[in-house]
Design an enzyme around this catalytic site. Structure first.
Site, PDB file in Angstrom:
ATOM      1  N   ASN A  72       0.867  -1.180   0.000  1.00  0.00           N
ATOM      2  CA  ASN A  72       0.000   0.000   0.000  1.00  0.00           C
ATOM      3  C   ASN A  72       0.902   1.227   0.000  1.00  0.00           C
ATOM      4  O   ASN A  72       1.512   1.547   1.013  1.00  0.00           O
ATOM      5  CB  ASN A  72      -0.906  -0.024   1.245  1.00  0.00           C
ATOM      6  CG  ASN A  72      -1.724   1.252   1.370  1.00  0.00           C
ATOM      7  OD1 ASN A  72      -1.788   2.055   0.435  1.00  0.00           O
ATOM      8  ND2 ASN A  72      -2.353   1.444   2.520  1.00  0.00           N
ATOM      9  N   TRP A  73       0.956   1.874  -1.145  1.00  0.00           N
ATOM     10  CA  TRP A  73       1.866   3.027  -1.269  1.00  0.00           C
ATOM     11  C   TRP A  73       1.289   4.311  -0.685  1.00  0.00           C
ATOM     12  O   TRP A  73       1.961   5.355  -0.678  1.00  0.00           O
ATOM     13  CB  TRP A  73       2.214   3.264  -2.743  1.00  0.00           C
ATOM     14  CG  TRP A  73       3.168   2.259  -3.316  1.00  0.00           C
ATOM     15  CD1 TRP A  73       3.768   1.213  -2.656  1.00  0.00           C
ATOM     16  CD2 TRP A  73       3.626   2.203  -4.673  1.00  0.00           C
ATOM     17  NE1 TRP A  73       4.571   0.515  -3.521  1.00  0.00           N
ATOM     18  CE2 TRP A  73       4.502   1.098  -4.772  1.00  0.00           C
ATOM     19  CE3 TRP A  73       3.389   2.960  -5.814  1.00  0.00           C
ATOM     20  CZ2 TRP A  73       5.140   0.746  -5.967  1.00  0.00           C
ATOM     21  CZ3 TRP A  73       4.014   2.619  -6.997  1.00  0.00           C
ATOM     22  CH2 TRP A  73       4.889   1.521  -7.063  1.00  0.00           C
ATOM     23  N   LYS A  74       0.037   4.284  -0.285  1.00  0.00           N
ATOM     24  CA  LYS A  74      -0.611   5.485   0.249  1.00  0.00           C
ATOM     25  C   LYS A  74      -0.429   6.639  -0.748  1.00  0.00           C
ATOM     26  O   LYS A  74      -0.471   6.403  -1.952  1.00  0.00           O
ATOM     27  CB  LYS A  74      -0.080   5.794   1.656  1.00  0.00           C
ATOM     28  CG  LYS A  74      -0.167   4.535   2.536  1.00  0.00           C
ATOM     29  CD  LYS A  74       0.036   4.751   3.986  1.00  0.00           C
ATOM     30  CE  LYS A  74      -0.129   3.412   4.714  1.00  0.00           C
ATOM     31  NZ  LYS A  74      -0.042   3.528   6.155  1.00  0.00           N
TER      32      LYS A  74
ATOM     33  N   HIS B 114      -9.383   0.821   5.090  1.00  0.00           N
ATOM     34  CA  HIS B 114      -8.097   1.113   5.727  1.00  0.00           C
ATOM     35  C   HIS B 114      -8.325   2.098   6.880  1.00  0.00           C
ATOM     36  O   HIS B 114      -9.175   2.992   6.776  1.00  0.00           O
ATOM     37  CB  HIS B 114      -7.116   1.702   4.705  1.00  0.00           C
ATOM     38  CG  HIS B 114      -5.719   1.774   5.237  1.00  0.00           C
ATOM     39  ND1 HIS B 114      -5.316   2.795   6.064  1.00  0.00           N
ATOM     40  CD2 HIS B 114      -4.669   0.945   5.095  1.00  0.00           C
ATOM     41  CE1 HIS B 114      -4.050   2.589   6.412  1.00  0.00           C
ATOM     42  NE2 HIS B 114      -3.633   1.473   5.833  1.00  0.00           N
TER      43      HIS B 114
ATOM     44  N   GLU C   7      -6.822   4.651   7.783  1.00  0.00           N
ATOM     45  CA  GLU C   7      -6.719   6.064   7.406  1.00  0.00           C
ATOM     46  C   GLU C   7      -8.005   6.547   6.732  1.00  0.00           C
ATOM     47  O   GLU C   7      -8.402   7.700   6.892  1.00  0.00           O
ATOM     48  CB  GLU C   7      -5.490   6.269   6.504  1.00  0.00           C
ATOM     49  CG  GLU C   7      -4.209   6.192   7.320  1.00  0.00           C
ATOM     50  CD  GLU C   7      -2.995   5.659   6.562  1.00  0.00           C
ATOM     51  OE1 GLU C   7      -2.973   5.696   5.325  1.00  0.00           O
ATOM     52  OE2 GLU C   7      -2.062   5.185   7.248  1.00  0.00           O
TER      53      GLU C   7
ATOM     54  N   GLU D 205      -4.871  -4.839  10.652  1.00  0.00           N
ATOM     55  CA  GLU D 205      -3.833  -3.823  10.856  1.00  0.00           C
ATOM     56  C   GLU D 205      -4.108  -3.085  12.160  1.00  0.00           C
ATOM     57  O   GLU D 205      -4.953  -2.169  12.185  1.00  0.00           O
ATOM     58  CB  GLU D 205      -3.835  -2.812   9.706  1.00  0.00           C
ATOM     59  CG  GLU D 205      -3.532  -3.418   8.351  1.00  0.00           C
ATOM     60  CD  GLU D 205      -3.023  -2.362   7.376  1.00  0.00           C
ATOM     61  OE1 GLU D 205      -1.859  -2.469   6.984  1.00  0.00           O
ATOM     62  OE2 GLU D 205      -3.768  -1.435   7.040  1.00  0.00           O
TER      63      GLU D 205
ATOM     64  N   GLY E 199       2.742   2.666  10.645  1.00  0.00           N
ATOM     65  CA  GLY E 199       3.657   3.792  10.461  1.00  0.00           C
ATOM     66  C   GLY E 199       4.358   4.246  11.725  1.00  0.00           C
ATOM     67  O   GLY E 199       4.945   5.319  11.765  1.00  0.00           O
TER      68      GLY E 199
ATOM     69  N   SER F 221       3.879  -1.815  10.256  1.00  0.00           N
ATOM     70  CA  SER F 221       5.338  -1.807  10.402  1.00  0.00           C
ATOM     71  C   SER F 221       6.007  -3.132  10.046  1.00  0.00           C
ATOM     72  O   SER F 221       6.949  -3.552  10.714  1.00  0.00           O
ATOM     73  CB  SER F 221       5.733  -1.358  11.819  1.00  0.00           C
ATOM     74  OG  SER F 221       5.261  -0.043  12.059  1.00  0.00           O
TER      75      SER F 221
END
Ligand code: 13P
Length: 237
Positions: free
Chosen positions: A7-9, A90, A92, A159, A165, A201
């Site tokens: 997942n490159w965000k 997700h 976020e 997650e 992160g 992470s």
């Protein structure tokens, strides 16, 4: 078959996307490798991975095919471009974009209706873990997010929010213990066989021990997936 999902965000441009795939050397093993680039890089990712084992997905989809929805991504258009996968739920998206369980449920159902495969994300905050609510929170996210959802093609990603992160990873024992509860819930609710990924992470140096856990079917990787070498190392684990 293990699943390694990147997942490159909101990182990388189309040019950087092309450079990443030009440098990526994956092990020649049977594994499913997914990359979720930013929407603006999907086209360059698809062009760069033609004829390879890598599948491209979108990080967010609308629950509608089209409409007056400024800024949204159409799953139908993503599919027609060659994206077979979508990330839904997700943390976020849940926290920063206020996506509710019912909105997420509509997204999963819409994706399934058009034949897209979802990676549905769940996870608890540190506060919730500390107060012993972890499984209650996950169960609630699963119950509401997967209401009336078909089990075929579904992938779950656990997650823990506190591990995203932050450099803090769930220990292999913590991840295994939580994920085995998730697997049990899935089995008891008509979703048996759905792979459960771990995210938070994941790095080359912790991937080996995590992947050996019985209830971990693969990873959803953020930061360490931005570098072709570290992503390839994780895929080798
Ligand atoms: P990190 O691997 O950077 O912790 O991110 C995890 C994540 O959010 C993947 O979806």
């Amino acid at each position: 078959m293990k699943i390694f999902a990147a997942n490159w965000k909101m990182y990388k441009s189309p040019q950087e996307t092309r450079e990443f795939f030009a440098q990526l050397l994956l092990p020649a093993q049977s594994q499913l490798v997914l990359v979720f680039p930013p929407a603006l890089c999907v086209e360059s990712a698809i062009e760069s991975t033609k004829g390879t084992q890598i599948k491209i997905g979108v990080q967010n989809i609308s629950s509608k095919s089209e409409g007056a929805l400024t800024g949204e991504n159409s799953a139908s258009v993503a599919m027609s471009m060659g994206c077979e996968y979508a990330l839904v739920g997700h943390s976020e998206r849940r926290s920063l974009f206020a996506e509710s369980d019912s909105v997420l449920n509509q997204k999963v159902k819409f994706a399934q209706d058009i034949g897209m495969r979802c990676v549905f994300c769940i996870g608890e905050t540190l506060e919730q873990r500390k107060s012993g609510q972890t499984f209650e929170v996950l169960k609630n996210q699963l119950q509401l997010g997967l209401k009336d959802v078909k089990s075929e093609k579904l992938i779950i990603a656990y997650e823990p929010v506190w591990a995203i992160g932050t450099g803090l990873t769930a220990t292999p024992q913590q991840a295994q213990e939580t994920q085995s509860q998730v697997v049990t819930w899935l089995n008891e609710n008509g979703f048996s066989g759905a792979p459960v990924l771990y995210g938070g992470s994941v790095k080359p140096d912790n991937a080996k021990e995590l992947i050996q856990q019985k209830s971990i079917s693969g990873f959803l990787i953020g930061g360490a997936s931005l570098n072709p070498e570290s992503f390839a190392q994780i895929c080798q684990s």
